[in-house]
Design a protein around this motif. Sequence first.
Motif, PDB file in Angstrom:
ATOM      1  N   THR A   7       0.855  -1.186   0.000  1.00  0.00           N
ATOM      2  CA  THR A   7       0.000   0.000   0.000  1.00  0.00           C
ATOM      3  C   THR A   7       0.894   1.240   0.000  1.00  0.00           C
ATOM      4  O   THR A   7       1.836   1.337   0.798  1.00  0.00           O
ATOM      5  CB  THR A   7      -0.909   0.027   1.241  1.00  0.00           C
ATOM      6  OG1 THR A   7      -1.691  -1.169   1.263  1.00  0.00           O
ATOM      7  CG2 THR A   7      -1.821   1.239   1.214  1.00  0.00           C
ATOM      8  N   GLN A   8       0.601   2.188  -0.885  1.00  0.00           N
ATOM      9  CA  GLN A   8       1.404   3.397  -0.998  1.00  0.00           C
ATOM     10  C   GLN A   8       1.293   4.232   0.277  1.00  0.00           C
ATOM     11  O   GLN A   8       0.200   4.489   0.794  1.00  0.00           O
ATOM     12  CB  GLN A   8       0.950   4.230  -2.200  1.00  0.00           C
ATOM     13  CG  GLN A   8       1.675   5.550  -2.373  1.00  0.00           C
ATOM     14  CD  GLN A   8       3.103   5.386  -2.875  1.00  0.00           C
ATOM     15  OE1 GLN A   8       3.487   4.318  -3.317  1.00  0.00           O
ATOM     16  NE2 GLN A   8       3.885   6.452  -2.796  1.00  0.00           N
ATOM     17  N   VAL A   9       2.436   4.636   0.804  1.00  0.00           N
ATOM     18  CA  VAL A   9       2.479   5.490   1.994  1.00  0.00           C
ATOM     19  C   VAL A   9       1.888   6.855   1.651  1.00  0.00           C
ATOM     20  O   VAL A   9       2.201   7.436   0.607  1.00  0.00           O
ATOM     21  CB  VAL A   9       3.930   5.634   2.483  1.00  0.00           C
ATOM     22  CG1 VAL A   9       4.041   6.735   3.531  1.00  0.00           C
ATOM     23  CG2 VAL A   9       4.436   4.311   3.053  1.00  0.00           C
ATOM     24  N   THR A  10       1.022   7.364   2.506  1.00  0.00           N
ATOM     25  CA  THR A  10       0.393   8.667   2.268  1.00  0.00           C
ATOM     26  C   THR A  10       1.018   9.789   3.090  1.00  0.00           C
ATOM     27  O   THR A  10       0.770  10.967   2.820  1.00  0.00           O
ATOM     28  CB  THR A  10      -1.111   8.606   2.584  1.00  0.00           C
ATOM     29  OG1 THR A  10      -1.286   8.212   3.951  1.00  0.00           O
ATOM     30  CG2 THR A  10      -1.806   7.604   1.674  1.00  0.00           C
ATOM     31  N   GLU A  11       1.812   9.433   4.101  1.00  0.00           N
ATOM     32  CA  GLU A  11       2.505  10.442   4.895  1.00  0.00           C
ATOM     33  C   GLU A  11       3.764   9.848   5.507  1.00  0.00           C
ATOM     34  O   GLU A  11       3.873   8.627   5.676  1.00  0.00           O
ATOM     35  CB  GLU A  11       1.604  11.017   5.988  1.00  0.00           C
ATOM     36  CG  GLU A  11       1.226  10.056   7.084  1.00  0.00           C
ATOM     37  CD  GLU A  11       0.407  10.722   8.173  1.00  0.00           C
ATOM     38  OE1 GLU A  11      -0.150  11.800   7.934  1.00  0.00           O
ATOM     39  OE2 GLU A  11       0.358  10.161   9.286  1.00  0.00           O
ATOM     40  N   SER A  91       4.443  14.340  11.560  1.00  0.00           N
ATOM     41  CA  SER A  91       4.025  13.796  10.273  1.00  0.00           C
ATOM     42  C   SER A  91       4.020  14.879   9.200  1.00  0.00           C
ATOM     43  O   SER A  91       3.844  16.066   9.483  1.00  0.00           O
ATOM     44  CB  SER A  91       2.634  13.174  10.376  1.00  0.00           C
ATOM     45  OG  SER A  91       1.664  14.159  10.706  1.00  0.00           O
ATOM     46  N   SER A  93       2.629  15.042   4.944  1.00  0.00           N
ATOM     47  CA  SER A  93       1.979  14.286   3.875  1.00  0.00           C
ATOM     48  C   SER A  93       2.964  13.998   2.746  1.00  0.00           C
ATOM     49  O   SER A  93       3.986  14.682   2.589  1.00  0.00           O
ATOM     50  CB  SER A  93       0.777  15.056   3.333  1.00  0.00           C
ATOM     51  OG  SER A  93       1.201  16.214   2.631  1.00  0.00           O
ATOM     52  N   PHE A  94       2.642  12.979   1.963  1.00  0.00           N
ATOM     53  CA  PHE A  94       3.508  12.591   0.843  1.00  0.00           C
ATOM     54  C   PHE A  94       3.691  13.751  -0.131  1.00  0.00           C
ATOM     55  O   PHE A  94       4.807  14.065  -0.540  1.00  0.00           O
ATOM     56  CB  PHE A  94       2.884  11.382   0.125  1.00  0.00           C
ATOM     57  CG  PHE A  94       3.675  10.908  -1.055  1.00  0.00           C
ATOM     58  CD1 PHE A  94       4.745  10.042  -0.893  1.00  0.00           C
ATOM     59  CD2 PHE A  94       3.362  11.335  -2.340  1.00  0.00           C
ATOM     60  CE1 PHE A  94       5.486   9.605  -1.988  1.00  0.00           C
ATOM     61  CE2 PHE A  94       4.092  10.911  -3.435  1.00  0.00           C
ATOM     62  CZ  PHE A  94       5.160  10.039  -3.258  1.00  0.00           C
ATOM     63  N   ALA A  95       2.589  14.422  -0.484  1.00  0.00           N
ATOM     64  CA  ALA A  95       2.658  15.530  -1.428  1.00  0.00           C
ATOM     65  C   ALA A  95       3.483  16.693  -0.870  1.00  0.00           C
ATOM     66  O   ALA A  95       4.302  17.289  -1.574  1.00  0.00           O
ATOM     67  CB  ALA A  95       1.248  16.001  -1.790  1.00  0.00           C
ATOM     68  N   CYS A  97       5.818  16.509   1.375  1.00  0.00           N
ATOM     69  CA  CYS A  97       7.208  16.072   1.472  1.00  0.00           C
ATOM     70  C   CYS A  97       7.906  16.211   0.123  1.00  0.00           C
ATOM     71  O   CYS A  97       9.023  16.742   0.043  1.00  0.00           O
ATOM     72  CB  CYS A  97       7.254  14.618   1.957  1.00  0.00           C
ATOM     73  SG  CYS A  97       8.895  14.046   2.408  1.00  0.00           S
ATOM     74  N   CYS A 169       6.360   1.698   0.557  1.00  0.00           N
ATOM     75  CA  CYS A 169       5.506   0.721   1.234  1.00  0.00           C
ATOM     76  C   CYS A 169       5.622   0.804   2.755  1.00  0.00           C
ATOM     77  O   CYS A 169       4.884   0.107   3.459  1.00  0.00           O
ATOM     78  CB  CYS A 169       5.884  -0.699   0.791  1.00  0.00           C
ATOM     79  SG  CYS A 169       6.433  -0.843  -0.902  1.00  0.00           S
ATOM     80  N   ARG A 172       7.830   4.531   7.488  1.00  0.00           N
ATOM     81  CA  ARG A 172       7.505   5.912   7.136  1.00  0.00           C
ATOM     82  C   ARG A 172       8.459   6.925   7.752  1.00  0.00           C
ATOM     83  O   ARG A 172       8.370   8.112   7.480  1.00  0.00           O
ATOM     84  CB  ARG A 172       6.076   6.245   7.576  1.00  0.00           C
ATOM     85  CG  ARG A 172       5.011   5.357   6.950  1.00  0.00           C
ATOM     86  CD  ARG A 172       3.620   5.770   7.379  1.00  0.00           C
ATOM     87  NE  ARG A 172       3.435   5.693   8.832  1.00  0.00           N
ATOM     88  CZ  ARG A 172       3.012   6.698   9.591  1.00  0.00           C
ATOM     89  NH1 ARG A 172       2.744   7.861   9.047  1.00  0.00           N
ATOM     90  NH2 ARG A 172       2.872   6.538  10.892  1.00  0.00           N
TER      91      ARG A 172
END
Length: 320
Positions: A7-11, A91, A93-95, A97, A169, A172
């Motif tokens: 599952t793609q990490v979102t944060e 934390s 978020s992926f975007a 970051c 994956c 994090r």
Amino acid sequence: MSLENWTQVTEFVLLGFPRSHILQSLLFLGLMVTYIVTASGNLLIIGLTWVSRRLHTQMYFFLRNLSFLELLLVSVVVPKMLVIILTGDHSISFASCILQSYLYFLLGTTDFFLLAVMSLDRYLAICRPLHYETLMSGRVCSQLVLASWLAGFVWVLCPTILMASLPFCGPRGIDHFFCDSWPLLRLSCGDTRLLELVAFVLSTAVLLGSLVVTLVSYACIIATVFRAPTAAEQKKAFSTCASHLTVVVIVYGSSIFLYIRVSEAQSSLLNKGASVLSCIITPLLNPFIFSLRNDKVKQALRDALRWHRIMAMRDYEDHK
């Protein structure tokens, strides 16, 4: 790992902060003071070089753009650090970051190009004084600055797209205080060899390319200065280059450290130290380096303060 099993990490979680509350409080205070001083100093340089007629020259035009770049660079990293320490939420978020990483390297790359342009400007001013105004006109200066920004934008775009396309994956945790590229690469569960090759080629090209321009420019400057007939002329020529050369040594020195790969723990420590030097300490020192060693900047500041006092006295007399 097959595609259907991850599952793609979102944060992500930024782990490069002290765990002690006392150390966190001291870090918050230090970062807050540093950011305020850095922002105030660079805004002061921008304002002085914009308003003062005595500073409407090519060198101070480049200095204004360098101060603006340094202000943006410290703003990309430090405010997020302050929020993390204040809220305790590590934390990101992926975007956010990926965006922070892109902006950091965009500004850093533009910094290299701009410092090379400034060294070329000093070379023309000292070695080709009769042709300086023609070769380094206002239009040419604007084009060089714009080219530096566009080159930084394009240079970092491809590695960022490749980074955003990688699968993450878990875990994090990023062992850094912001989204640097190397800690991010270690978290990917995909093949990072292409990105590592592209990043190495592009970063080496911009680092060595801009460094060669700077070194050749200063070699010519030194040769010209030593041919000056008097010691006073030699001192004047060196003084106009001293501030820029000091920044060059700090910026390139911190970047070279990033290429030192020893043990994993030492490498992580060097990365953090070099990052602190490049994105926090250098923007902090920039106004002091260029103002404390520059008589024209100091005189422009005195003129601005004198004008402010005169206007304040007039307002006081008008309201009496």
